[in-house]
Design a protein around this motif. Structure first.
Motif, PDB file in Angstrom:
ATOM      1  N   ARG A   1     -52.893   3.072  -5.382  1.00 15.18           N
ATOM      2  CA  ARG A   1     -52.101   2.098  -6.022  1.00 15.18           C
ATOM      3  C   ARG A   1     -50.695   1.872  -5.350  1.00 15.18           C
ATOM      4  O   ARG A   1     -50.405   0.860  -4.831  1.00 15.18           O
ATOM      5  CB  ARG A   1     -51.925   2.002  -7.237  1.00 15.18           C
ATOM      6  N   THR A   2     -49.987   2.964  -5.690  1.00 14.04           N
ATOM      7  CA  THR A   2     -48.602   3.079  -4.851  1.00 14.04           C
ATOM      8  C   THR A   2     -48.718   2.316  -3.406  1.00 14.04           C
ATOM      9  O   THR A   2     -47.622   1.493  -2.790  1.00 14.04           O
ATOM     10  CB  THR A   2     -48.015   4.443  -4.808  1.00 14.04           C
ATOM     11  N   TYR A   3     -49.468   3.051  -2.456  1.00 13.15           N
ATOM     12  CA  TYR A   3     -49.624   2.628  -1.159  1.00 13.15           C
ATOM     13  C   TYR A   3     -50.122   1.310  -0.860  1.00 13.15           C
ATOM     14  O   TYR A   3     -49.274   0.574   0.094  1.00 13.15           O
ATOM     15  CB  TYR A   3     -50.605   3.704  -0.379  1.00 13.15           C
ATOM     16  N   ASP A   4     -50.920   0.865  -1.644  1.00 15.11           N
ATOM     17  CA  ASP A   4     -51.364  -0.488  -1.563  1.00 15.11           C
ATOM     18  C   ASP A   4     -50.218  -1.363  -1.964  1.00 15.11           C
ATOM     19  O   ASP A   4     -50.236  -2.586  -1.115  1.00 15.11           O
ATOM     20  CB  ASP A   4     -52.670  -0.777  -2.404  1.00 15.11           C
ATOM     21  N   SER A   5     -49.663  -1.052  -2.984  1.00 14.44           N
ATOM     22  CA  SER A   5     -48.461  -2.163  -3.420  1.00 14.44           C
ATOM     23  C   SER A   5     -47.382  -2.198  -2.349  1.00 14.44           C
ATOM     24  O   SER A   5     -46.687  -3.247  -2.244  1.00 14.44           O
ATOM     25  CB  SER A   5     -47.937  -1.671  -4.769  1.00 14.44           C
ATOM     26  N   THR A   6     -47.244  -1.011  -1.708  1.00 16.27           N
ATOM     27  CA  THR A   6     -46.017  -1.077  -0.559  1.00 16.27           C
ATOM     28  C   THR A   6     -46.373  -1.746   0.499  1.00 16.27           C
ATOM     29  O   THR A   6     -45.660  -2.756   1.321  1.00 16.27           O
ATOM     30  CB  THR A   6     -45.796   0.333  -0.360  1.00 16.27           C
ATOM     31  N   ARG A   7     -47.659  -1.551   0.856  1.00 15.14           N
ATOM     32  CA  ARG A   7     -48.334  -2.350   2.195  1.00 15.14           C
ATOM     33  C   ARG A   7     -48.494  -3.985   1.907  1.00 15.14           C
ATOM     34  O   ARG A   7     -47.985  -4.713   2.605  1.00 15.14           O
ATOM     35  CB  ARG A   7     -49.594  -1.761   2.457  1.00 15.14           C
ATOM     36  N   TYR A   8     -48.719  -4.164   0.676  1.00 15.93           N
ATOM     37  CA  TYR A   8     -48.839  -5.889   0.298  1.00 15.93           C
ATOM     38  C   TYR A   8     -47.567  -6.353   0.299  1.00 15.93           C
ATOM     39  O   TYR A   8     -47.300  -7.380   0.843  1.00 15.93           O
ATOM     40  CB  TYR A   8     -49.565  -5.925  -1.203  1.00 15.93           C
ATOM     41  N   ALA A   9     -46.452  -5.405  -0.281  1.00 14.10           N
ATOM     42  CA  ALA A   9     -45.108  -6.098  -0.289  1.00 14.10           C
ATOM     43  C   ALA A   9     -44.709  -6.182   1.165  1.00 14.10           C
ATOM     44  O   ALA A   9     -43.739  -7.069   1.297  1.00 14.10           O
ATOM     45  CB  ALA A   9     -44.003  -5.182  -0.954  1.00 14.10           C
ATOM     46  N   GLN A  10     -44.952  -5.180   2.089  1.00 12.27           N
ATOM     47  CA  GLN A  10     -44.416  -5.581   3.415  1.00 12.27           C
ATOM     48  C   GLN A  10     -45.211  -6.718   4.215  1.00 12.27           C
ATOM     49  O   GLN A  10     -44.837  -7.479   5.121  1.00 12.27           O
ATOM     50  CB  GLN A  10     -44.646  -4.201   4.181  1.00 12.27           C
ATOM     51  N   LEU A  11     -46.319  -6.737   3.632  1.00 18.77           N
ATOM     52  CA  LEU A  11     -47.012  -7.967   4.527  1.00 18.77           C
ATOM     53  C   LEU A  11     -46.484  -9.329   3.791  1.00 18.77           C
ATOM     54  O   LEU A  11     -46.404 -10.179   4.674  1.00 18.77           O
ATOM     55  CB  LEU A  11     -48.510  -8.082   4.075  1.00 18.77           C
ATOM     56  N   SER A  12     -46.362  -9.290   2.619  1.00 17.10           N
ATOM     57  CA  SER A  12     -45.658 -10.423   2.056  1.00 17.10           C
ATOM     58  C   SER A  12     -44.330 -11.104   2.535  1.00 17.10           C
ATOM     59  O   SER A  12     -44.109 -12.092   2.688  1.00 17.10           O
ATOM     60  CB  SER A  12     -45.582 -10.384   0.486  1.00 17.10           C
ATOM     61  N   ALA A  13     -43.364  -9.879   2.656  1.00 21.96           N
ATOM     62  CA  ALA A  13     -42.202  -9.925   3.382  1.00 21.96           C
ATOM     63  C   ALA A  13     -42.217 -10.468   4.327  1.00 21.96           C
ATOM     64  O   ALA A  13     -41.120 -11.250   5.299  1.00 21.96           O
ATOM     65  CB  ALA A  13     -41.254  -8.738   3.297  1.00 21.96           C
ATOM     66  N   ALA A  14     -43.336 -10.233   5.271  1.00 23.29           N
ATOM     67  CA  ALA A  14     -43.388 -10.690   6.799  1.00 23.29           C
ATOM     68  C   ALA A  14     -43.897 -12.155   6.933  1.00 23.29           C
ATOM     69  O   ALA A  14     -44.359 -12.599   7.866  1.00 23.29           O
ATOM     70  CB  ALA A  14     -44.151  -9.844   7.592  1.00 23.29           C
ATOM     71  N   GLY A  15     -44.221 -12.715   5.765  1.00 23.11           N
ATOM     72  CA  GLY A  15     -44.752 -13.977   5.634  1.00 23.11           C
ATOM     73  C   GLY A  15     -46.545 -14.072   5.480  1.00 23.11           C
ATOM     74  O   GLY A  15     -46.972 -15.269   5.522  1.00 23.11           O
ATOM     75  N   TRP A  16     -46.918 -12.944   5.442  1.00 18.28           N
ATOM     76  CA  TRP A  16     -48.629 -13.053   4.857  1.00 18.28           C
ATOM     77  C   TRP A  16     -48.457 -13.346   3.624  1.00 18.28           C
ATOM     78  O   TRP A  16     -48.156 -12.853   2.743  1.00 18.28           O
ATOM     79  CB  TRP A  16     -49.155 -11.616   5.445  1.00 18.28           C
ATOM     80  N   LEU A  17     -49.827 -13.921   3.412  1.00 14.06           N
ATOM     81  CA  LEU A  17     -50.465 -13.953   1.831  1.00 14.06           C
ATOM     82  C   LEU A  17     -51.418 -12.950   1.824  1.00 14.06           C
ATOM     83  O   LEU A  17     -52.408 -12.968   2.575  1.00 14.06           O
ATOM     84  CB  LEU A  17     -50.968 -15.468   1.916  1.00 14.06           C
ATOM     85  N   VAL A  18     -51.380 -12.320   0.784  1.00 15.98           N
ATOM     86  CA  VAL A  18     -52.348 -11.070   0.610  1.00 15.98           C
ATOM     87  C   VAL A  18     -53.252 -11.373  -0.822  1.00 15.98           C
ATOM     88  O   VAL A  18     -52.703 -11.692  -1.850  1.00 15.98           O
ATOM     89  CB  VAL A  18     -51.623  -9.822   0.049  1.00 15.98           C
ATOM     90  N   LEU A  19     -54.586 -11.797  -0.533  1.00 12.54           N
ATOM     91  CA  LEU A  19     -55.399 -11.981  -1.530  1.00 12.54           C
ATOM     92  C   LEU A  19     -56.501 -10.795  -1.494  1.00 12.54           C
ATOM     93  O   LEU A  19     -56.765 -10.189  -0.716  1.00 12.54           O
ATOM     94  CB  LEU A  19     -56.359 -13.222  -0.979  1.00 12.54           C
ATOM     95  N   THR A  20     -56.380 -10.387  -3.029  1.00 15.44           N
ATOM     96  CA  THR A  20     -57.051  -9.213  -3.328  1.00 15.44           C
ATOM     97  C   THR A  20     -58.794  -9.417  -4.124  1.00 15.44           C
ATOM     98  O   THR A  20     -58.624 -10.587  -4.664  1.00 15.44           O
ATOM     99  CB  THR A  20     -56.451  -8.270  -4.102  1.00 15.44           C
ATOM    100  N   VAL A  21     -59.531  -8.796  -3.917  1.00 13.25           N
ATOM    101  CA  VAL A  21     -61.000  -8.962  -4.547  1.00 13.25           C
ATOM    102  C   VAL A  21     -61.162  -7.740  -5.436  1.00 13.25           C
ATOM    103  O   VAL A  21     -61.095  -6.569  -4.773  1.00 13.25           O
ATOM    104  CB  VAL A  21     -62.089  -9.420  -3.770  1.00 13.25           C
TER     105      VAL A  21
END
Length: 341
Positions: free
Chosen positions: A288-308
């Motif tokens: 969960r920690t790894y995922d949240s860090t990766r999602y935050a990095q993607l979001s900061a770079a302008g990516w929209l992260v959608l989870t299922v």
């Protein structure tokens, strides 16, 4: 360096024991023994009787927790894998010409089978013999005759070839399930890819008639490389069947904050949308920690992260994805123009 001759996912390998921890793991399995051999080794008649301490696997063969050996097996082998392995090995002790086929063979080979087939294989294994030999009839075994068996030794059990097993399962799979099985064979589901889609197609076309061939051929056309789980397969097919563009699978995304690229499960590169399936493996704290860090990095770079997740309402989620794709399409066009300028 000590090495063992092993067979992994239908392919003969020579694997260094000292370096086997990534794909192989040491497990304890019970060793089958013929009743007459047990008596010659001093095991009592009572112990091998129906009231004794030894488990009856098939007629004339027994097993006991006191008779075990260490086997280097796939690291993902679970209790179902061990149970099927032990039972098949017991059968083949008295019928060495027999071959494990069907769902039980799929479990041993590491196929991404639906849960219902894994449970059915635990209750009853399919054992085939050539057409000129008598069918095996035992409790917990479905005896079959196959004219085109291509067995290979797989961790001490004779198992039919990968494509033969796929063909034998076709009639019991939906198109989504068959696609997940094929994705697992051509991708990194539990090991390195076993076969290419072209190799599978060539082998399956040699099977002129089998139940479920139409479903399997359709699934083969939809199979893709690099898929890491059956849930990702289902998600990709749901997106496409909703009329949306097919997303890329595990495509690299280069971020300034990370030394190596990240690989979302699915993505739309131009629209900068990353799609992640959060399954059971994402429940532990480290993940969960790894995922949240990766999602935050993607979001900061302008990516929209959608989870299922398993609980996601897919109808609503697909509607939202459609809207996000439409909203970001204009931005993607502007970025393409800037890159070409």
């Amino acid at each position: 360096m000590t090495a063992q001759n092993l067979s992994f996912n239908g392919h003969r390998i020579v694997h260094p024991v000292e370096n086997c921890t990534r794909e192989l793991a040491a497990i304890d399995v019970r060793v089958p023994i013929r009743v007459d051999d047990a008596h010659r080794r001093g095991i009592s008649t009572y112990a091998t009787s129906s009231r004794g301490s030894m488990d009856r696997q098939v007629f004339g063969v027994r097993m006991s927790d006191s008779r075990q050996e260490t086997l280097y097996a796939p690291a993902w082998a679970d209790s179902t894998w061990i149970e099927i392995h032990e039972r098949a090995r017991a059968v083949q002790l008295v019928r060495p010409e027999s071959v494990l086929v069907g769902a039980a063979a799929g479990v041993l080979l590491g196929f991404a089978l639906p849960r219902r087939l894994e449970l059915a294989a635990r209750e009853r294994i399919d054992i085939a013999v050539p057409t000129d030999l008598p069918v095996i009839r035992r409790q917990g075994i479905r005896g079959r005759r196959f004219s085109h068996l291509a067995p290979a030794d797989f961790f001490g059990v004779r198992v039919d070839s990968v494509t033969n097993v796929i063909a034998s399962l076709a009639g019991d799979l939906t198109e989504y399930e068959a696609t997940a099985v094929l994705d697992g064979v051509v991708g990194p589901f539990r090991s390195s890819p076993v076969m290419s889609r072209t190799e599978i197609a060539d082998a399956l076309h040699a099977h002129l008639r089998y139940r479920g061939k139409r479903v399997l051929m359709s699934a083969l056309a939809r199979a893709r490389d690099n898929v890491r789980s059956p849930r990702e397969t289902t998600l990709r097919l749901q997106i496409v069947d909703a009329g949306l563009p097919e997303p890329r699978i595990a495509a690299p995304v280069h971020l300034r904050e990370t030394p190596s690229p990240v690989h979302p499960d699915l993505s739309y590169e131009d629209e900068m949308i990353a799609i992640e399936y959060d399954g059971r493996g994402h429940w532990n704290e480290d993940q969960r920690t790894y995922d949240s860090t990766r999602y935050a990095q993607l979001s900061a770079a302008g990516w929209l992260v959608l989870t299922v997740t398993k609980q996601t309402d897919m109808g609503q989620w697909l509607d939202a994805l459609r809207k996000h794709l439409g909203a970001r399409r204009g931005l993607a066009a502007i970025r393409r123009l800037r890159r070409s300028a």
